[in-house]
Motif scaffolding. Structure first.
Motif, PDB file in Angstrom:
ATOM      1  N   VAL A  22       0.849  -1.171   0.000  1.00  0.00           N
ATOM      2  CA  VAL A  22       0.000   0.000   0.000  1.00  0.00           C
ATOM      3  C   VAL A  22       0.890   1.228   0.000  1.00  0.00           C
ATOM      4  N   HIS A  23       0.797   2.051  -1.028  1.00  0.00           N
ATOM      5  CA  HIS A  23       1.647   3.228  -1.153  1.00  0.00           C
ATOM      6  C   HIS A  23       0.962   4.450  -0.544  1.00  0.00           C
ATOM      7  N   ALA A  24       1.725   5.205   0.216  1.00  0.00           N
ATOM      8  CA  ALA A  24       1.194   6.429   0.810  1.00  0.00           C
ATOM      9  C   ALA A  24       0.980   7.473  -0.270  1.00  0.00           C
ATOM     10  N   LEU A  25       0.006   8.328  -0.057  1.00  0.00           N
ATOM     11  CA  LEU A  25      -0.297   9.391  -1.012  1.00  0.00           C
ATOM     12  C   LEU A  25       0.826  10.422  -1.000  1.00  0.00           C
ATOM     13  N   ASP A  26       1.364  10.724  -2.165  1.00  0.00           N
ATOM     14  CA  ASP A  26       2.431  11.716  -2.292  1.00  0.00           C
ATOM     15  C   ASP A  26       1.810  13.108  -2.314  1.00  0.00           C
ATOM     16  N   THR A  27       1.958  13.850  -1.227  1.00  0.00           N
ATOM     17  CA  THR A  27       1.402  15.206  -1.138  1.00  0.00           C
ATOM     18  C   THR A  27       2.503  16.264  -1.169  1.00  0.00           C
ATOM     19  N   SER A  28       3.708  15.859  -1.557  1.00  0.00           N
ATOM     20  CA  SER A  28       4.811  16.811  -1.630  1.00  0.00           C
ATOM     21  C   SER A  28       4.681  17.682  -2.872  1.00  0.00           C
ATOM     22  N   SER A  29       5.318  18.841  -2.831  1.00  0.00           N
ATOM     23  CA  SER A  29       5.271  19.767  -3.956  1.00  0.00           C
ATOM     24  C   SER A  29       6.269  19.352  -5.029  1.00  0.00           C
ATOM     25  N   HIS A  30       5.837  19.404  -6.274  1.00  0.00           N
ATOM     26  CA  HIS A  30       6.685  19.055  -7.413  1.00  0.00           C
ATOM     27  C   HIS A  30       6.772  20.245  -8.361  1.00  0.00           C
ATOM     28  N   CYS A  31       7.973  20.501  -8.886  1.00  0.00           N
ATOM     29  CA  CYS A  31       8.188  21.688  -9.717  1.00  0.00           C
ATOM     30  C   CYS A  31       8.942  21.385 -11.007  1.00  0.00           C
ATOM     31  N   GLY A  32       9.249  20.124 -11.275  1.00  0.00           N
ATOM     32  CA  GLY A  32       9.981  19.774 -12.489  1.00  0.00           C
ATOM     33  C   GLY A  32       9.166  20.007 -13.740  1.00  0.00           C
ATOM     34  N   ASP A  33       9.859  20.228 -14.845  1.00  0.00           N
ATOM     35  CA  ASP A  33       9.190  20.573 -16.102  1.00  0.00           C
ATOM     36  C   ASP A  33       8.136  19.545 -16.506  1.00  0.00           C
ATOM     37  N   TYR A  34       8.422  18.267 -16.290  1.00  0.00           N
ATOM     38  CA  TYR A  34       7.491  17.216 -16.689  1.00  0.00           C
ATOM     39  C   TYR A  34       7.298  16.198 -15.559  1.00  0.00           C
ATOM     40  N   ASP A  35       7.245  16.683 -14.341  1.00  0.00           N
ATOM     41  CA  ASP A  35       7.008  15.803 -13.201  1.00  0.00           C
ATOM     42  C   ASP A  35       5.630  15.157 -13.294  1.00  0.00           C
ATOM     43  N   SER A  36       5.510  13.939 -12.762  1.00  0.00           N
ATOM     44  CA  SER A  36       4.252  13.207 -12.774  1.00  0.00           C
ATOM     45  C   SER A  36       4.073  12.499 -11.441  1.00  0.00           C
ATOM     46  N   VAL A  37       2.889  12.616 -10.855  1.00  0.00           N
ATOM     47  CA  VAL A  37       2.578  11.964  -9.590  1.00  0.00           C
ATOM     48  C   VAL A  37       1.287  11.174  -9.761  1.00  0.00           C
ATOM     49  N   THR A  38       1.346   9.869  -9.575  1.00  0.00           N
ATOM     50  CA  THR A  38       0.168   9.016  -9.750  1.00  0.00           C
ATOM     51  C   THR A  38      -0.533   8.799  -8.418  1.00  0.00           C
ATOM     52  N   ALA A  39      -1.863   8.921  -8.431  1.00  0.00           N
ATOM     53  CA  ALA A  39      -2.679   8.692  -7.232  1.00  0.00           C
ATOM     54  C   ALA A  39      -4.002   8.092  -7.672  1.00  0.00           C
ATOM     55  N   GLY A  40      -4.266   6.849  -7.248  1.00  0.00           N
ATOM     56  CA  GLY A  40      -5.487   6.188  -7.666  1.00  0.00           C
ATOM     57  C   GLY A  40      -5.562   6.081  -9.182  1.00  0.00           C
ATOM     58  N   GLN A  41      -6.669   6.550  -9.752  1.00  0.00           N
ATOM     59  CA  GLN A  41      -6.855   6.462 -11.200  1.00  0.00           C
ATOM     60  C   GLN A  41      -6.325   7.689 -11.943  1.00  0.00           C
TER      61      GLN A  41
END
Length: 254
Positions: A22-41
């Motif tokens: 079970v992965h914890a929800l990533d709530t950190s701030s991202h600022c990269g040009d093409y950053d991607s954060v997956t959560a659920g669907q």
């Protein structure tokens, strides 16, 4: 009889042995040009494709919550210089893609958001949908549904003497609101942009996105043999300083 605690322990050990994590929800701030954060669907995408046009600026985003299919995020940004779109930070749906348009019965969605700005801002808040002629193929048509227009303008093939985009159809009743349809070409594919009539800003949208696709199919703009490739929701930022706060967003392809 096993106690309730021992039953829970057995279930936990079984989960570990099965290799499921079970992965914890990533709530950190991202600022990269093409950053991607997956959560659920979903995936939060920082698409800063036009960043090079800016003389200065930044764009960051963070997921703030996820409950079932309802997700929330925050996107503070600031851009100076240039007159092109710098970024489209968006929440992308990853479930239900590559379905034939004629097989889709509905795409119910809700989106509650707010937009705090500082100074003159040029941006929009919009859904961005792409279709393709084959499952997972190249983009063929782009459908934008604007909920807000902050001194920006749609891609359009016709403008009046004052440089204002001319709609091909006006006061179209869809999903409980009236819209003006603009049609243009972005150099790669057709673009159909629905803008709220009379400059209305819709901060609480609840409706079926499929009615917009059906409308374009009905007028012969998009073939029913095409496929749904991409469905995103976010803000296209050109210049100024603002923060988009999406407090509740949910979308499902049926």
């Amino acid at each position: 009889m096993h106690s309730f605690k021992s039953t829970l322990l057995s279930a936990f050990l079984l989960l570990l042995c099965s290799g499921t994590h079970v992965h914890a929800l990533d709530t950190s701030s991202h600022c990269g040009d093409y950053d991607s954060v997956t959560a659920g669907q979903y995936s939060l995408l920082l698409d800063q494709w036009g960043k090079s046009d800016a003389s200065s600026g930044s764009n960051c985003a963070a997921i703030t919550s996820l409950n079932g299919t309802t997700i929330a995020w925050k996107n503070p940004w600031k851009w100076a210089g240039g007159n092109k779109i710098k970024s489209y930070t968006n929440m992308q749906l990853n479930k239900g893609m590559n379905k034939g348009l004629k097989t889709i019965s509905s795409i119910p969605t809700t989106w509650k958001w707010s937009h705090s700005t500082s100074g003159n801002v040029v941006a929009n808040v919009a859904f961005d949908i792409f279709t393709s002629t084959t499952p997972g193929g190249d983009n063929h048509n782009e459908i934008m549904i604007w909920l807000a227009n902050f001194s920006a303008g749609p891609i359009c093939s016709s403008y009046n003497a004052y440089g204002i985009a001319v709609a091909v159809a006006s006061s179209i009743s869809l999903a409980g609101y009236t819209w003006d349809l603009h049609v243009g070409w972005n150099g790669s594919n057709n673009v159909y942009s629905f803008l709220p009539s009379n400059g209305v800003i819709i901060t609480k949208f609840s409706g079926d996105l499929n009615v917009f696709i059906k409308y374009l199919r009905g007028r012969g703009s998009i073939s029913s043999s095409e496929y749904l490739k991409t469905l995103q929701a976010g803000t296209e930022a050109t210049s100024g300083t603002a923060t988009l706060t999406a407090s509740a967003y949910s979308v499902v392809v049926n």
